[in-house]
Structure formats: C-alpha cells, structure tokens
Design a protein around this motif. Structure first.
Motif, PDB file in Angstrom:
ATOM      1  N   ALA A  30      21.240 -60.637 -77.357  1.00 23.39           N
ATOM      2  CA  ALA A  30      20.157 -60.126 -78.194  1.00 23.39           C
ATOM      3  C   ALA A  30      20.068 -60.943 -79.478  1.00 23.39           C
ATOM      4  N   PRO A  31      18.877 -61.092 -80.039  1.00 27.24           N
ATOM      5  CA  PRO A  31      18.738 -61.865 -81.284  1.00 27.24           C
ATOM      6  C   PRO A  31      19.488 -61.213 -82.444  1.00 27.24           C
ATOM      7  N   ILE A  32      19.756 -62.014 -83.467  1.00 25.61           N
ATOM      8  CA  ILE A  32      20.370 -61.491 -84.696  1.00 25.61           C
ATOM      9  C   ILE A  32      19.267 -60.794 -85.476  1.00 25.61           C
ATOM     10  N   ARG A  33      19.140 -59.502 -85.245  1.00 28.89           N
ATOM     11  CA  ARG A  33      18.022 -58.757 -85.829  1.00 28.89           C
ATOM     12  C   ARG A  33      18.458 -57.329 -86.067  1.00 28.89           C
ATOM     13  N   ALA A  34      18.208 -56.845 -87.285  1.00 28.25           N
ATOM     14  CA  ALA A  34      18.566 -55.474 -87.643  1.00 28.25           C
ATOM     15  C   ALA A  34      17.460 -54.906 -88.527  1.00 28.25           C
ATOM     16  N   GLU A  35      17.747 -53.772 -89.135  1.00 25.42           N
ATOM     17  CA  GLU A  35      16.762 -53.131 -90.006  1.00 25.42           C
ATOM     18  C   GLU A  35      16.416 -54.044 -91.182  1.00 25.42           C
ATOM     19  N   ILE A  36      15.130 -54.151 -91.481  1.00 28.13           N
ATOM     20  CA  ILE A  36      14.683 -55.000 -92.583  1.00 28.13           C
ATOM     21  C   ILE A  36      14.950 -54.281 -93.903  1.00 28.13           C
ATOM     22  N   PHE A  37      15.620 -54.979 -94.839  1.00 28.50           N
ATOM     23  CA  PHE A  37      15.982 -54.402 -96.134  1.00 28.50           C
ATOM     24  C   PHE A  37      15.084 -54.970 -97.221  1.00 28.50           C
ATOM     25  N   GLY A  38      14.819 -54.115 -98.216  1.00 28.24           N
ATOM     26  CA  GLY A  38      14.177 -54.565 -99.437  1.00 28.24           C
ATOM     27  C   GLY A  38      15.203 -54.906-100.499  1.00 28.24           C
ATOM     28  N   LEU A  39      14.724 -55.044-101.750  1.00 29.04           N
ATOM     29  CA  LEU A  39      15.603 -55.502-102.825  1.00 29.04           C
ATOM     30  C   LEU A  39      16.718 -54.503-103.089  1.00 29.04           C
ATOM     31  N   GLU A  40      16.368 -53.238-103.276  1.00 29.10           N
ATOM     32  CA  GLU A  40      17.379 -52.237-103.602  1.00 29.10           C
ATOM     33  C   GLU A  40      18.313 -51.973-102.426  1.00 29.10           C
ATOM     34  N   ARG A  41      17.745 -51.931-101.230  1.00 29.60           N
ATOM     35  CA  ARG A  41      18.590 -51.667-100.058  1.00 29.60           C
ATOM     36  C   ARG A  41      19.550 -52.826 -99.812  1.00 29.60           C
ATOM     37  N   PHE A  42      19.097 -54.045-100.117  1.00 28.84           N
ATOM     38  CA  PHE A  42      19.977 -55.207 -99.975  1.00 28.84           C
ATOM     39  C   PHE A  42      21.123 -55.138-100.974  1.00 28.84           C
ATOM     40  N   ALA A  43      20.846 -54.672-102.187  1.00 30.03           N
ATOM     41  CA  ALA A  43      21.912 -54.538-103.186  1.00 30.03           C
ATOM     42  C   ALA A  43      22.966 -53.536-102.708  1.00 30.03           C
ATOM     43  N   GLN A  44      22.524 -52.417-102.144  1.00 30.98           N
ATOM     44  CA  GLN A  44      23.481 -51.439-101.627  1.00 30.98           C
ATOM     45  C   GLN A  44      24.287 -52.014-100.462  1.00 30.98           C
ATOM     46  N   HIS A  45      23.603 -52.780 -99.600  1.00 33.23           N
ATOM     47  CA  HIS A  45      24.316 -53.363 -98.456  1.00 33.23           C
ATOM     48  C   HIS A  45      25.317 -54.423 -98.926  1.00 33.23           C
ATOM     49  N   GLY A  46      24.967 -55.187 -99.962  1.00 31.50           N
ATOM     50  CA  GLY A  46      25.897 -56.173-100.495  1.00 31.50           C
ATOM     51  C   GLY A  46      27.154 -55.522-101.043  1.00 31.50           C
ATOM     52  N   VAL A 143      28.577 -63.265 -94.562  1.00 29.76           N
ATOM     53  CA  VAL A 143      27.533 -62.990 -95.556  1.00 29.76           C
ATOM     54  C   VAL A 143      26.194 -63.539 -95.072  1.00 29.76           C
ATOM     55  N   ALA A 144      26.197 -64.775 -94.567  1.00 30.36           N
ATOM     56  CA  ALA A 144      24.957 -65.378 -94.067  1.00 30.36           C
ATOM     57  C   ALA A 144      24.426 -64.615 -92.862  1.00 30.36           C
ATOM     58  N   TRP A 145      25.313 -64.154 -91.987  1.00 28.69           N
ATOM     59  CA  TRP A 145      24.898 -63.391 -90.807  1.00 28.69           C
ATOM     60  C   TRP A 145      24.168 -62.112 -91.231  1.00 28.69           C
ATOM     61  N   ALA A 146      24.736 -61.396 -92.200  1.00 29.10           N
ATOM     62  CA  ALA A 146      24.103 -60.157 -92.669  1.00 29.10           C
ATOM     63  C   ALA A 146      22.744 -60.438 -93.292  1.00 29.10           C
ATOM     64  N   PHE A 147      22.626 -61.519 -94.055  1.00 33.37           N
ATOM     65  CA  PHE A 147      21.341 -61.833 -94.682  1.00 33.37           C
ATOM     66  C   PHE A 147      20.285 -62.171 -93.631  1.00 33.37           C
ATOM     67  N   VAL A 148      20.642 -62.982 -92.635  1.00 29.43           N
ATOM     68  CA  VAL A 148      19.686 -63.346 -91.584  1.00 29.43           C
ATOM     69  C   VAL A 148      19.291 -62.119 -90.771  1.00 29.43           C
ATOM     70  N   ALA A 149      20.239 -61.250 -90.477  1.00 27.35           N
ATOM     71  CA  ALA A 149      19.946 -60.082 -89.648  1.00 27.35           C
ATOM     72  C   ALA A 149      18.991 -59.128 -90.342  1.00 27.35           C
ATOM     73  N   HIS A 150      19.181 -58.897 -91.629  1.00 28.80           N
ATOM     74  CA  HIS A 150      18.380 -57.886 -92.330  1.00 28.80           C
ATOM     75  C   HIS A 150      17.133 -58.467 -92.988  1.00 28.80           C
ATOM     76  N   HIS A 162      19.940 -61.819-105.231  1.00 25.04           N
ATOM     77  CA  HIS A 162      20.208 -60.399-105.495  1.00 25.04           C
ATOM     78  C   HIS A 162      21.317 -59.881-104.576  1.00 25.04           C
ATOM     79  N   PHE A 163      21.293 -60.298-103.335  1.00 21.87           N
ATOM     80  CA  PHE A 163      22.310 -59.879-102.364  1.00 21.87           C
ATOM     81  C   PHE A 163      23.682 -60.426-102.742  1.00 21.87           C
ATOM     82  N   LEU A 164      23.748 -61.703-103.129  1.00 22.51           N
ATOM     83  CA  LEU A 164      25.026 -62.310-103.493  1.00 22.51           C
ATOM     84  C   LEU A 164      25.598 -61.699-104.767  1.00 22.51           C
ATOM     85  N   GLN A 165      24.739 -61.414-105.730  1.00 21.90           N
ATOM     86  CA  GLN A 165      25.217 -60.795-106.962  1.00 21.90           C
ATOM     87  C   GLN A 165      25.791 -59.401-106.699  1.00 21.90           C
TER      88      GLN A 165
END
Length: 627
Positions: A30-46, A143-150, A162-165
């Motif tokens: 399956a492709p590297i694909r998960a729920e699409i995150f916005g700015l705030e959700r990405f900060a929480q995931h980071g 880290v790169a895998w999570a960014f590409v997936a979301h 924002h995700f790295l910070q």
C-alpha cells in the motif's frame, strides 16, 4: 493442496503479464498514505512522535536502507517498462500511469542525486530507531516517513519547519540529521513511487488478465480459475481481478460451455456480494493513487528547488541559538559551517547535546568583546581550554595527543623520505642490468659509489611524491570571514592602484578588456575619478594626451562591473607623462601612483576636478581623508 505459484499457461495469455504478476515480486504494498494533517495537528503529531522515538548509535556493519533503495530502482524500472509497453500497444492509461511515463526522466535524475547524496559512512553515523516498524533505520528516516505520509507526498516548507520544531521540543535532532533530511525525503518519496508504480502495474496486469479470461471463459474450468485467484492473492490483486472479471461477464453471452460460465458467475457473486460497492472502492483507490503519484513527482521537483539552508536554520535549535549573536550572523556560510562542525565534534566528545554546546559557546561570546566575541576564539583558539572546562571535558588527554602530533610531524616526514629513498635506490640496484664486481674492497667501493650516485635523483623523486600525497590528502583550512552582504564598510575599504602607460588607443582597449572584473564587487567602489596633473617642475606631455583621456575614461566605464552598480567600481587617474630622460621615467609610474594611493577613505565621486594632489587635500574640498 499447495498454493500454485504461477498463472496457468493458457495459449491465449499475453506473455507480458506473467512477469508482472509473478509471486516473486511480493505483495503490492500500500502507498505511504495516512490522514492529512494541518498546521496544528502536525505540531501535535511532532510532539507525540518525539516522545516515542528511541534512537541510538548504529552497530558496526549494520545495514541501512541501501538494499531497499536498489530494489526500489529495479521495481520502478520494471513497472515503467510494462506501462510504457501498454501505452505503445494502444491501451488506455490512468492519470497516475501518465504521470509515471511522462516524468520518469525526472525520477531517474532524482535517483542519481540520491546516489550522490548518500555516502555510506555519513548515514551510518546517524542515530537509528530502536523500535518497530522502522527499527534499524535512521531516525531522520522515520521523521521523513511521517511527514510524507501525513501530507500525501506533498511538499510544504512551512509545514515541514513547523513539524520539525514541534518534534525537537521533545527530542533534539543533530545538525547531520537535519542536513540529511533533503536526501532522506527523496528516498521516502522514491519508496512511495515504487509502491505506487508496482501497485499500478500489478492492477493493470490483473485487469488485462481478467478481460482475457472473460473473452475465453468457455474454455476455463472453475477450479483452474480458483487456483489463478489464489496465485494472484500472492500479489495482492485478487480482488481487482475478481471485480474486473465480474464486470466483463455482466450481460455477456458466452459461447461454448454455458454451464461452466454459470458456475463461474455464481462463484463470483459469492466472492463479491456487493459488486457496485467493490467497484466504487476500486475507483476511489485509483483516484487516491492518481493524486499521490502527482504529489510525489511534484515534490521531487520542489525539494531540488527548496531553500534548504534557510529551512535548516529555521528548524535547527543550534542555528537559532547562534544566530542571536551579531558576529555569527555576519559571518559567511563557510565560516558558519566550520563553527557548526566544531560544535558537532565537541558534542560527540562530551555527554551534552549540540544545543547545550551551542548555548555554552554563546555564553562565552556574549560575555566578551573584540576577537573574543568570535566563535573560533573558543572553538580553536586560546579560549578552547575554558570552553572545554565549562563542558566538563578533560583537556589533558587531548592536549597530550595534540602535542604528540605536533612533535612527530617533522620526524615522520623525514623518515618517510629516508625510507622511500633507500627503498627506491635498492630497487634500482636490484633490477639494474650488468655484472657487478663481487668481493673485496673493490666491490664495496663500487657499491658505495652507486649508492651515492643514485641517492640524489632518487631522493628528489621521493620528495616530489611525498609532497604530492600530502597536498592531495590534507584539506586546506579556510580562514574566518564575514558575509558583507551590504558591501565592505567604508572604514575597511582599500584602494588598489594599477599603474599603466596609456600610450595609444589599442593599448587602452586591451587594458579595458583584461581588467580583473571577477575580483571586484559592485558594493566596494574605489576612489573618485579625475585627471592627475603633472608635477609643475616637469614639462607637459605632447599634445597627443588630451584625446587619450576620453578613450581611457570610456574604456573604464564600459567594463561589465562598472555598468552594473549605481556607484562606479573602477576609476581612471591620468598623469601626463613628462618628457624626461630614462633615469626619471619611473616618476610617472608606480611611485607616482603609490603616492596617490595613500589617500583614504575615498571622497565622493562628484566631479572630475576633485582629487587628492600630491599627498595633500585640496582646501576647497571637505577633509574626509587623511593624506
């Protein structure tokens, strides 16, 4: 009954399908694909990702993602060949297949860049993850895998920073990991492209196989069809095959064995009770794959054009700490890199992270002024012992090793030349033709004479080889320098005087074309223009010189560096050469020009008549220079 491993060799089967659907290729992932995150959700995931990532140094000889990368390249090329062949034969392609065929040259270029940007020694020095599912892979890969997936393979610099910070609020990333991020993102995107391309080729081959089976359904036994579906399950495309076969058989009259076709339809109805839902799900997956393929190809382009120095500076805790210093902010990129590498080495020696080392360095820089405000003073200068003591490092061991290195350089260099020369002379004598006298004092004399005669040329050869090896193996050390983005301050500028004889128009034109423009910058203008009058005690130049002055002025003004900036870079000062004997000819040359070069800083270039005359400032001009 064992599961079959190959598709039945039907005579009407397209031979290109078997290699694509072979079980040795494995299940289409399956492709590297998960729920699409916005700015705030990405900060929480980071933050949550930083809390769960456990990393440590890789074991010696531990494999990285190189084997998977090579496999990805092979799979991508195989899928591209099959899809391109289908397009050549007139079969319709999905948007994702069009993306792959039209942009495969870009993917090939990215693969070459990945190979160039993946030095094994560098990536093996990165911390690796200790937990599944990415155990043994570099932490930055996770880290790169999570960014590409979301992001569904879409690249957004603001979102990435924002995700790295947010991630580094829980777990600090090293400078090496941050600089490995561009290539690691490419690797993850290639992994996703491989999955998409393999899935695309397998689905297309399964659909084509279903269409061919529908065309020859009268000659296919139900048990044979079941074994075919079991084989396709090893590639993960059995549902795609069943949906396409059910659609192809819907409303079709089958010639031949109608009872066998009826049993196949009944079996398919039990396998797919809701054919409409299955078809809708297949179309939705295909639409998602189309979007992911387009995003991945576009992101590969954007990553190559991104401002990675700015991205790393915004995401790096170390850079944000050091950029608070105006001295570090004014330094050029090479000097900053030298400082960052020194911080990395210090962090590796002590138990502190790079951010803590940078904070200790900044404390010393802020507490002092002048040369002591420079980072190099504390990293490689007199303040190094103070910084080491602040970081809790034992200076005695490193100091003893440095002393031993300094003391052994010259003896090792001379010993290498001595041994090399002796070995070369011995080899020459061993291989020299002819008969040598053996025995007694005569033989010893001949041998000593041969050694003395060969020693000088052999030593010169060895010295040349040793010096060449040293020059090729030792990298030059760059001196610290400032960026000077706004130009050289006036208090720091210098005037370079190039004496030249303006004898005729051709000479002036040659001087204008050979002017050293690469070393000039538009932000560092020299002094004002103006003709320099001759010394009153000497007779004037013949009447030919007035027309040479406009020619020289025009030649200077037409240089490329002169035409670009708002203020001039090059200026022409003319001194009419007097008619004088050869002994005094130098008066109009470099000595005269050198006396003029003592006036600095430059005066405003407002009129040709304003110039510094013979080391004295004209009374009519503002005294801005010391002459």
């Amino acid at each position: 009954m064992p599961t079959p491993t190959r598709i039945p060799p039907w005579p009407w089967l397209n031979p290109t399908l078997a290699p694509v659907l072979d079980r040795s290729n494995g299940v289409a992932s399956a492709p590297i694909r998960a729920e699409i995150f916005g700015l705030e959700r990405f900060a929480q995931h980071g933050i949550s990702l930083g809390q769960t990532h456990r990393a440590a140094k890789a074991d010696f000889g531990q494999a990285t993602f190189y084997p998977r990368l090579r496999n990805n390249i092979r799979t991508l090329r195989a899928a591209h060949r099959y899809i391109a062949e289908q397009a050549h034969n007139g079969h319709g392609l999905s948007p994702a297949a069009d993306w792959l065929v039209d942009n495969f040259h870009l993917i090939e270029d990215q693969l070459r860049e990945i190979r160039a940007g993946l030095p094994r020694r560098f990536y093996r020095s990165l911390p690796v993850l200790q937990d599944e599912p990415l155990i043994g892979l570099p932490r930055i890969y996770g880290v790169a895998w999570a960014f590409v997936a979301h992001t569904d393979s879409a690249f957004d610099e603001t979102l990435l920073v924002h995700f790295l910070q947010a991630y580094q609020t829980q777990r600090e990333l090293t400078q090496a990991e941050l600089w490995a991020l561009p290539t690691t993102l490419r690797v993850v995107l290639v992994e996703n492209l491989r999955r998409l391309a393999d899935r695309l080729a397998a689905h297309k081959a399964a659909c084509e196989l279903a269409n061919q089976c529908a065309d020859h359904i009268g000659g296919i036994d139900l048990n044979t069809l079941k074994r075919t579906v079991a084989t396709l399950a090893l590639r993960g495309v059995e549902r795609v095959f069943a949906v396409q076969l059910a659609q192809a058989l819907a409303g079709r009259r089958v010639a031949g064995d109608g009872m066998a076709a009826a049993r196949i339809r009944q079996w398919l109805q039990g396998l797919l009770p809701d054919l409409a839902f299955a078809q809708a799900q297949h179309n939705a997956d295909q639409a998602a794959d189309n979007l992911s393929m387009g995003n991945a190809v576009t992101s590969l382009r954007l990553i190559g054009a991104a401002d990675w120095p700015g991205t790393v500076a915004s995401a790096s805790v170390v850079m944000q700490t050091l950029l608070a210093s105006p001295v570090f902010l004014a330094e050029d990129a090479a000097t900053r890199d030298h400082t960052l590498h020194a911080i990395e080495r210090l962090s590796a020696r002590c138990a502190l992270g790079e951010a803590a080392v940078a904070a200790a360095l900044m404390a010393q820089m802020r507490a002092h002024t002048g040369p002591e405000a420079l980072a190099q003073h504390w990293l490689s200068g007199p303040g190094r012992s103070t910084l080491d003591a602040q970081l809790g490092l034992d200076r005695r061991a490193s100091g003893a090793w440095q002393t031993l290195q300094s003391a052994s350089r010259l003896p090792v260099y001379l010993l290498a030349q001595l041994l090399g020369t002796a070995a070369l002379v011995w080899a020459i004598q061993r291989t020299a033709p002819g008969t040598w006298p053996v025995g007694g004092w005569l033989w010893a004399g001949w041998a000593l004479l041969a050694w003395v005669a060969l020693w000088l040329p052999a030593s010169e050869t060895v010295v040349a080889v040793v010096n060449r090896l040293i020059s090729e193996s030792v990298k030059p050390a760059h001196l610290p320098r400032f960026e000077l983005a706004q130009g050289i301050p006036e208090a720091e500028r210098v005037l370079v005087v190039v004496p030249a004889l303006l004898s005729d128009g051709r000479t002036i034109a040659q001087l204008g074309t050979t002017w050293p423009t690469p070393n000039a910058t538009p932000s560092s203008p020299c002094s004002a223009t103006g003709p320099m009058p001759p010394k009153p005690a000497h007779p004037p130049m013949p009447t030919c010189w007035p027309w040479l002055w406009p020619v020289s002025k025009r030649s200077i003004h037409n240089t490329p560096a002169q035409m670009a900036p708002a203020r001039p870079v090059f200026y022409c000062f003319t001194v009419p050469a007097p008619i004088a004997p050869p002994s005094s000819a130098g008066w109009a040359g470099s000595a005269n020009a050198a006396s003029w070069s003592n006036c600095w800083p430059p005066w405003p270039p407002v009129a040709p008549a304003r110039f510094c005359r013979w080391g004295r400032w004209p009374p009519s001009l503002p005294t801005r220079a010391t002459c």
